[in-house]
Each structure stands twice: as C-alpha cells, then as structure tokens.
Write a protein that holds these residues in place. Sequence first.
Motif, PDB file in Angstrom:
ATOM      1  N   GLN A 136       0.831  -1.204   0.000  1.00 48.52           N
ATOM      2  CA  GLN A 136       0.000   0.000   0.000  1.00 48.52           C
ATOM      3  C   GLN A 136       0.866   1.256   0.000  1.00 48.52           C
ATOM      4  O   GLN A 136       0.569   2.235  -0.704  1.00 48.52           O
ATOM      5  CB  GLN A 136      -0.906  -0.007   1.234  1.00 48.52           C
ATOM      6  N   ALA A 137       1.942   1.240   0.772  1.00 43.75           N
ATOM      7  CA  ALA A 137       2.832   2.404   0.825  1.00 43.75           C
ATOM      8  C   ALA A 137       3.462   2.671  -0.537  1.00 43.75           C
ATOM      9  O   ALA A 137       3.566   3.833  -0.971  1.00 43.75           O
ATOM     10  CB  ALA A 137       3.919   2.177   1.877  1.00 43.75           C
ATOM     11  N   THR A 138       3.878   1.615  -1.222  1.00 48.75           N
ATOM     12  CA  THR A 138       4.491   1.773  -2.542  1.00 48.75           C
ATOM     13  C   THR A 138       3.502   2.367  -3.531  1.00 48.75           C
ATOM     14  O   THR A 138       3.830   3.297  -4.282  1.00 48.75           O
ATOM     15  CB  THR A 138       4.999   0.415  -3.061  1.00 48.75           C
ATOM     16  N   VAL A 139       2.278   1.843  -3.540  1.00 40.93           N
ATOM     17  CA  VAL A 139       1.256   2.358  -4.457  1.00 40.93           C
ATOM     18  C   VAL A 139       0.920   3.812  -4.120  1.00 40.93           C
ATOM     19  O   VAL A 139       0.774   4.658  -5.014  1.00 40.93           O
ATOM     20  CB  VAL A 139      -0.009   1.483  -4.404  1.00 40.93           C
ATOM     21  N   THR A 140       0.829   4.124  -2.831  1.00 38.69           N
ATOM     22  CA  THR A 140       0.507   5.486  -2.417  1.00 38.69           C
ATOM     23  C   THR A 140       1.567   6.471  -2.884  1.00 38.69           C
ATOM     24  O   THR A 140       1.254   7.530  -3.450  1.00 38.69           O
ATOM     25  CB  THR A 140       0.357   5.565  -0.886  1.00 38.69           C
ATOM     26  N   LEU A 141       2.838   6.121  -2.669  1.00 36.90           N
ATOM     27  CA  LEU A 141       3.916   6.986  -3.132  1.00 36.90           C
ATOM     28  C   LEU A 141       3.907   7.115  -4.647  1.00 36.90           C
ATOM     29  O   LEU A 141       4.112   8.210  -5.192  1.00 36.90           O
ATOM     30  CB  LEU A 141       5.272   6.436  -2.678  1.00 36.90           C
ATOM     31  N   ALA A 142       3.676   6.012  -5.332  1.00 35.41           N
ATOM     32  CA  ALA A 142       3.653   6.043  -6.802  1.00 35.41           C
ATOM     33  C   ALA A 142       2.601   7.020  -7.309  1.00 35.41           C
ATOM     34  O   ALA A 142       2.865   7.826  -8.214  1.00 35.41           O
ATOM     35  CB  ALA A 142       3.377   4.638  -7.346  1.00 35.41           C
ATOM     36  N   ARG A 143       1.402   6.967  -6.722  1.00 34.89           N
ATOM     37  CA  ARG A 143       0.329   7.865  -7.169  1.00 34.89           C
ATOM     38  C   ARG A 143       0.640   9.319  -6.836  1.00 34.89           C
ATOM     39  O   ARG A 143       0.396  10.230  -7.635  1.00 34.89           O
ATOM     40  CB  ARG A 143      -0.991   7.452  -6.517  1.00 34.89           C
ATOM     41  N   GLU A 144       1.185   9.561  -5.635  1.00 32.85           N
ATOM     42  CA  GLU A 144       1.501  10.939  -5.249  1.00 32.85           C
ATOM     43  C   GLU A 144       2.625  11.505  -6.106  1.00 32.85           C
ATOM     44  O   GLU A 144       2.589  12.673  -6.513  1.00 32.85           O
ATOM     45  CB  GLU A 144       1.865  11.005  -3.764  1.00 32.85           C
ATOM     46  N   TRP A 145       3.630  10.694  -6.375  1.00 35.37           N
ATOM     47  CA  TRP A 145       4.765  11.179  -7.162  1.00 35.37           C
ATOM     48  C   TRP A 145       4.359  11.446  -8.607  1.00 35.37           C
ATOM     49  O   TRP A 145       4.911  12.348  -9.247  1.00 35.37           O
ATOM     50  CB  TRP A 145       5.919  10.184  -7.101  1.00 35.37           C
ATOM     51  N   GLU A 146       3.417  10.667  -9.123  1.00 31.62           N
ATOM     52  CA  GLU A 146       2.912  10.939 -10.472  1.00 31.62           C
ATOM     53  C   GLU A 146       2.289  12.341 -10.521  1.00 31.62           C
ATOM     54  O   GLU A 146       2.541  13.109 -11.463  1.00 31.62           O
ATOM     55  CB  GLU A 146       1.875   9.887 -10.864  1.00 31.62           C
ATOM     56  N   LYS A 147       1.506  12.667  -9.514  1.00 31.59           N
ATOM     57  CA  LYS A 147       0.874  13.991  -9.469  1.00 31.59           C
ATOM     58  C   LYS A 147       1.903  15.104  -9.287  1.00 31.59           C
ATOM     59  O   LYS A 147       1.716  16.221  -9.787  1.00 31.59           O
ATOM     60  CB  LYS A 147      -0.153  14.046  -8.335  1.00 31.59           C
TER      61      LYS A 147
END
Length: 235
Positions: free
Chosen positions: A164-175
Amino acid sequence: MRTKTVLIVGANRGIGNNLLQAFVRESWDVTGTVRPQTRTEKDPTVVELEKVGVKILEIDYLDETTIAHAAAQYGSDRPLDLLINVGGLSPHPKSWQDQTGEMMVEKFRVMAVGPILATRHFLPNLELADNARIVNVSSAFGSVSKNSFGTCMAYRMAKAALNQATVTLAREWEKEGRKVTLVNVEPGFVSTRLTGWDGVDDMATCIAGLMKVFKDIKPEDNGTLIKWDGNRIPY
C-alpha cells in the motif's frame, strides 16, 4: 558513460546477497548495507562483502538515524539509479495463535516503515539519475486477494502495508511530476536463513528472473507487484 549505481539494503545474506553478486557480475557500481549490529559482531558475511570489494553502509530499518547517516555517507551529489529494499524478518511463526502484538509491530516497522524511510532519505540521489527506480522486495503473501490459506499473519500484514505504501507513493509522485518509478516484487519462495531454510523455488532461477525484471521496469509499471518471472500479481 556513467556506470549504473545500485544500493541494496540488506545485502549480506539471502536474496540481498545473491542480488549483490549478480550486479557485481554485471559491472554495476554496487553499494550494500548491513545492520550496525552485524558489523559490530564481526559477522563473517560482512567480511565476505568486504572481500567482494563493494561499498558498505550501515542501515537499521528500526533506527532512522542510521538511514540518514548512510545517505550522508553515500554523498549528496552522487546519482542512484536503483534502490532495492530487501531487508526483512522471518515469515514465521505460521499459526495465528502464535502471533503477538510486539511481533506485529516489529514486522511492520522493519518491512513497511523501514523501506519508506530509506526511500525518503535517498530520494535526492534517485532524482539525480535518469529513469531511477525503487524496488521494494515484497511478497505474494501481502496480496489480500491471493490469500487462500492464511498463516503468517504478522508477515502478511507487514507486506500488505508495504504494498500500500508503494502504491501510495507512486500515485503521489505521479501527481508531483517526479520521474522515479516504484514497484514491489515477489522474489520467490527461496530457501534462506530467514525462512528457516524452507523454500520451493530455485535461488539462481529467481535471481536471474529478478535481474530481468529490474531491467524491464517502465514508468507504466509504477505501483505494481511483479513476480520474479515477470508476471504481475494482483493486490
């Protein structure tokens, strides 16, 4: 052309050590980490790392000051192409009745919080490289939809949190427009000291598969869980 750089957190045993050797064979600029306690105890695995000639830093996922110090030692102006968070704890015990609160908290801190702290402190180095990648060594045991037989509750919980942490960071960094790709990988159920020498997959086969996965990671893989053979695993 600049030599590609890789930092492997948890490099003196098991999967981490086998990955380190694979990167050395492919002539990467390799840095491996060990826990400070391991070095203090003059563990023979650290001696072997020194013989290989790789750079060694000290990181304990339970102590953020060691991560900050290791990042400072790595060098603020040195690019990092690939960060691999390997360090972890045993999946045992299996029975739910043997799980304790202390065990759950420790596994969470080591296998979910630790990799994110390492990511935070080494992000400036990653952003100095083109096409930088972060690989968090997770497990299919962290997949909720694939949990068909239970067991190893604390371990599963920690790996699910890491996913979950990896996916969360991935989505935030994309933005945020950051050009760093994050993925989770399932390294295979290989026999190591961590598993109590339990395992079904061949280490050499899994390491070769992981090396191919690392090379094939693309921005569109951001936030995914990839098995050592290249197949994606659903969360």
